[in-house]
Design a protein around this motif. Structure first.
Motif, PDB file in Angstrom:
ATOM      1  N   ALA A  33      23.530 -29.688  21.879  1.00  0.00           N
ATOM      2  CA  ALA A  33      24.362 -30.881  21.725  1.00  0.00           C
ATOM      3  C   ALA A  33      25.844 -30.525  21.786  1.00  0.00           C
ATOM      4  N   THR A  34      26.204 -29.405  21.165  1.00  0.00           N
ATOM      5  CA  THR A  34      27.607 -28.986  21.170  1.00  0.00           C
ATOM      6  C   THR A  34      28.073 -28.648  22.579  1.00  0.00           C
ATOM      7  N   SER A  35      27.241 -27.899  23.307  1.00  0.00           N
ATOM      8  CA  SER A  35      27.631 -27.502  24.661  1.00  0.00           C
ATOM      9  C   SER A  35      27.693 -28.696  25.606  1.00  0.00           C
ATOM     10  N   GLU A  36      26.888 -29.723  25.330  1.00  0.00           N
ATOM     11  CA  GLU A  36      26.862 -30.914  26.183  1.00  0.00           C
ATOM     12  C   GLU A  36      27.780 -32.018  25.661  1.00  0.00           C
ATOM     13  N   GLU A  37      28.485 -31.721  24.569  1.00  0.00           N
ATOM     14  CA  GLU A  37      29.436 -32.661  23.969  1.00  0.00           C
ATOM     15  C   GLU A  37      28.772 -33.997  23.642  1.00  0.00           C
ATOM     16  N   ARG A  38      27.694 -33.924  22.905  1.00  0.00           N
ATOM     17  CA  ARG A  38      26.949 -35.112  22.489  1.00  0.00           C
ATOM     18  C   ARG A  38      26.464 -34.917  21.065  1.00  0.00           C
ATOM     19  N   SER A  39      25.932 -35.987  20.487  1.00  0.00           N
ATOM     20  CA  SER A  39      25.270 -35.875  19.190  1.00  0.00           C
ATOM     21  C   SER A  39      23.873 -35.304  19.397  1.00  0.00           C
ATOM     22  N   ILE A  40      23.290 -34.800  18.338  1.00  0.00           N
ATOM     23  CA  ILE A  40      21.903 -34.370  18.431  1.00  0.00           C
ATOM     24  C   ILE A  40      21.031 -35.573  18.784  1.00  0.00           C
ATOM     25  N   GLY A  41      19.845 -35.317  19.302  1.00  0.00           N
ATOM     26  CA  GLY A  41      18.953 -36.390  19.707  1.00  0.00           C
ATOM     27  C   GLY A  41      18.107 -36.914  18.558  1.00  0.00           C
ATOM     28  N   ASP A  42      17.283 -37.911  18.876  1.00  0.00           N
ATOM     29  CA  ASP A  42      16.420 -38.525  17.869  1.00  0.00           C
ATOM     30  C   ASP A  42      15.509 -37.501  17.204  1.00  0.00           C
ATOM     31  N   ALA A  43      14.924 -36.619  18.009  1.00  0.00           N
ATOM     32  CA  ALA A  43      13.989 -35.636  17.461  1.00  0.00           C
ATOM     33  C   ALA A  43      14.691 -34.713  16.472  1.00  0.00           C
ATOM     34  N   GLY A  44      15.897 -34.264  16.832  1.00  0.00           N
ATOM     35  CA  GLY A  44      16.640 -33.400  15.925  1.00  0.00           C
ATOM     36  C   GLY A  44      16.986 -34.102  14.631  1.00  0.00           C
TER      37      GLY A  44
ATOM     38  N   ARG B 212      24.779 -26.922   5.593  1.00  0.00           N
ATOM     39  CA  ARG B 212      25.792 -27.969   5.758  1.00  0.00           C
ATOM     40  C   ARG B 212      25.987 -28.316   7.231  1.00  0.00           C
ATOM     41  N   GLU B 213      25.873 -27.318   8.102  1.00  0.00           N
ATOM     42  CA  GLU B 213      26.008 -27.578   9.536  1.00  0.00           C
ATOM     43  C   GLU B 213      24.921 -28.545  10.007  1.00  0.00           C
ATOM     44  N   HIS B 214      23.701 -28.360   9.511  1.00  0.00           N
ATOM     45  CA  HIS B 214      22.605 -29.263   9.872  1.00  0.00           C
ATOM     46  C   HIS B 214      22.903 -30.681   9.394  1.00  0.00           C
ATOM     47  N   LEU B 215      23.371 -30.800   8.157  1.00  0.00           N
ATOM     48  CA  LEU B 215      23.660 -32.117   7.597  1.00  0.00           C
ATOM     49  C   LEU B 215      24.829 -32.787   8.316  1.00  0.00           C
ATOM     50  N   GLU B 216      25.804 -32.001   8.712  1.00  0.00           N
ATOM     51  CA  GLU B 216      26.931 -32.564   9.462  1.00  0.00           C
ATOM     52  C   GLU B 216      26.458 -33.108  10.808  1.00  0.00           C
ATOM     53  N   ALA B 217      25.525 -32.400  11.437  1.00  0.00           N
ATOM     54  CA  ALA B 217      24.980 -32.875  12.710  1.00  0.00           C
ATOM     55  C   ALA B 217      24.214 -34.179  12.515  1.00  0.00           C
ATOM     56  N   LEU B 218      23.477 -34.266  11.411  1.00  0.00           N
ATOM     57  CA  LEU B 218      22.748 -35.501  11.119  1.00  0.00           C
ATOM     58  C   LEU B 218      23.724 -36.641  10.837  1.00  0.00           C
ATOM     59  N   GLY B 219      24.794 -36.342  10.103  1.00  0.00           N
ATOM     60  CA  GLY B 219      25.796 -37.361   9.819  1.00  0.00           C
ATOM     61  C   GLY B 219      26.448 -37.890  11.084  1.00  0.00           C
ATOM     62  N   ALA B 220      26.752 -36.996  12.013  1.00  0.00           N
ATOM     63  CA  ALA B 220      27.350 -37.423  13.280  1.00  0.00           C
ATOM     64  C   ALA B 220      26.378 -38.291  14.068  1.00  0.00           C
TER      65      ALA B 220
ATOM     66  N   GLU C 243      23.496 -40.319   0.954  1.00  0.00           N
ATOM     67  CA  GLU C 243      22.508 -39.262   0.699  1.00  0.00           C
ATOM     68  C   GLU C 243      22.853 -37.985   1.461  1.00  0.00           C
ATOM     69  N   ILE C 244      23.365 -38.135   2.684  1.00  0.00           N
ATOM     70  CA  ILE C 244      23.787 -36.951   3.441  1.00  0.00           C
ATOM     71  C   ILE C 244      24.946 -36.259   2.726  1.00  0.00           C
ATOM     72  N   ASN C 245      25.904 -37.042   2.259  1.00  0.00           N
ATOM     73  CA  ASN C 245      27.055 -36.464   1.560  1.00  0.00           C
ATOM     74  C   ASN C 245      26.627 -35.755   0.275  1.00  0.00           C
ATOM     75  N   GLU C 246      25.696 -36.372  -0.448  1.00  0.00           N
ATOM     76  CA  GLU C 246      25.214 -35.744  -1.683  1.00  0.00           C
ATOM     77  C   GLU C 246      24.487 -34.437  -1.374  1.00  0.00           C
ATOM     78  N   SER C 247      23.658 -34.457  -0.331  1.00  0.00           N
ATOM     79  CA  SER C 247      22.942 -33.239   0.053  1.00  0.00           C
ATOM     80  C   SER C 247      23.918 -32.165   0.512  1.00  0.00           C
ATOM     81  N   TRP C 248      24.940 -32.582   1.252  1.00  0.00           N
ATOM     82  CA  TRP C 248      25.954 -31.627   1.724  1.00  0.00           C
ATOM     83  C   TRP C 248      26.648 -30.966   0.537  1.00  0.00           C
ATOM     84  N   ALA C 249      26.983 -31.771  -0.475  1.00  0.00           N
ATOM     85  CA  ALA C 249      27.669 -31.227  -1.651  1.00  0.00           C
ATOM     86  C   ALA C 249      26.786 -30.252  -2.422  1.00  0.00           C
ATOM     87  N   ASN C 250      25.467 -30.488  -2.370  1.00  0.00           N
ATOM     88  CA  ASN C 250      24.540 -29.642  -3.116  1.00  0.00           C
ATOM     89  C   ASN C 250      23.974 -28.496  -2.285  1.00  0.00           C
ATOM     90  N   ALA C 251      24.276 -28.478  -0.987  1.00  0.00           N
ATOM     91  CA  ALA C 251      23.754 -27.422  -0.122  1.00  0.00           C
ATOM     92  C   ALA C 251      24.343 -26.078  -0.531  1.00  0.00           C
TER      93      ALA C 251
END
Length: 259
Positions: free
Chosen positions: A26-37, A84-92, A70-78
């Motif tokens: 997703a980063t190399s293609e300048e897009r958000s992660i897909g539904d499956a991710g 946190r990188e995974h959660l940031e991708a989900l947030g985006a 919930e993403i923000n709370e999980s990020w704070a507790n990660a």
């Protein structure tokens, strides 16, 4: 980039490796992660059936304020930047997705290794969860007791996958309840139909109600007979609300059961 991506492809990719690969792509293609991710990440961080991330995992629906919270709370507790990188991708992803409604076929979404297409057999025939993911809550084919699971599989072999949908609907806690549920199946199973309205049309014919109405039409003026007809859509609506439980298959057709 995470070192895992530089390693030779293993025979079995872990969920973390699949997520890493999806984020890198997703980063190399300048897009958000897909539904499956998004589904894989959400499945790792939801807080149970009442959480918004669980709804995202199970149906694809996004309750944006609650999901973000919930993403923000999980990020704070990660405990690691890696998580946190995974959660940031989900947030985006949730911020970028235009529709927040449930997604048809969402249960099929799961990350697969590159160059390994997803096959139909990769999904549970009952809950449609990917084989690398946990079964949906209540799925009888996800039963952990080996004796109960064997009995469920026997029933599915004998009666078809519809019985698994029935068992998921009624539930069971032990062998006695499982047998009772299997024995009730044929009394409650109505069949496999294109829609509840299609079932309503079939019901009117099989019950003789359509024939009775046809006889009544003969007493009406000829130009009025076309207006004497059953409200199949209304009947189907009442069935869906009050008497019928439905489970959709991959083609959108329905397994129907009386409640």
């Amino acid at each position: 980039m995470n070192e895992k991506l530089n390693q030779p492809n293993p025979e079995h990719w872990s969920d973390e490796q699949l997520i890493d690969h999806e984020i890198a792509s997703a980063t190399s293609e300048e897009r958000s992660i897909g539904d499956a991710g998004a589904r894989v990440i959400a499945s790792q961080w939801h807080g149970g059936a009442s959480s918004a991330l669980y709804s995202l995992t199970s149906t694809g629906a996004i309750d944006l304020p609650q999901v973000v919270a919930e993403i923000n709370e999980s990020w704070a507790n990660a405990d690691t930047d890696y998580n946190r990188e995974h959660l940031e991708a989900l947030g985006a992803y949730v911020m970028a997705r235009e529709s927040h409604d449930p997604v048809e076929g969402w249960s099929k979404q799961w990350l697969t290794p590159p160059d390994e297409p997803t096959e139909q057999d990769d999904f549970c025939p009952a809950c449609r969860a990917h084989i690398s993911a946990p079964h949906s809550v209540g799925c009888p084919l996800g039963e952990e007791d080996p004796q109960l699971l064997e009995r469920v599989e026997q029933a599915v072999t004998a009666k078809g996958i519809a019985v698994a949908h029935w068992l998921e609907y009624v539930g069971f806690r032990n062998g006695e309840e499982l047998e009772a549920a299997i024995n009730m199946f044929e009394d409650h199973y109505l069949g496999h139909f294109e829609s509840i309205e299609a079932y309503a049309a079939d019901y009117l014919i099989e019950s003789g109600l359509e024939a009775q109405l046809d006889q009544l039409r003969q007493f009406l003026p000829e130009d009025m007979r076309q207006h004497a007809k059953w409200d199949e859509a209304g009947i189907a609506h009442d069935f869906a609300l009050n008497t019928i439980h439905s489970v959709a298959d991959d083609d959108g057709h329905l397994y129907l059961f009386t409640k």
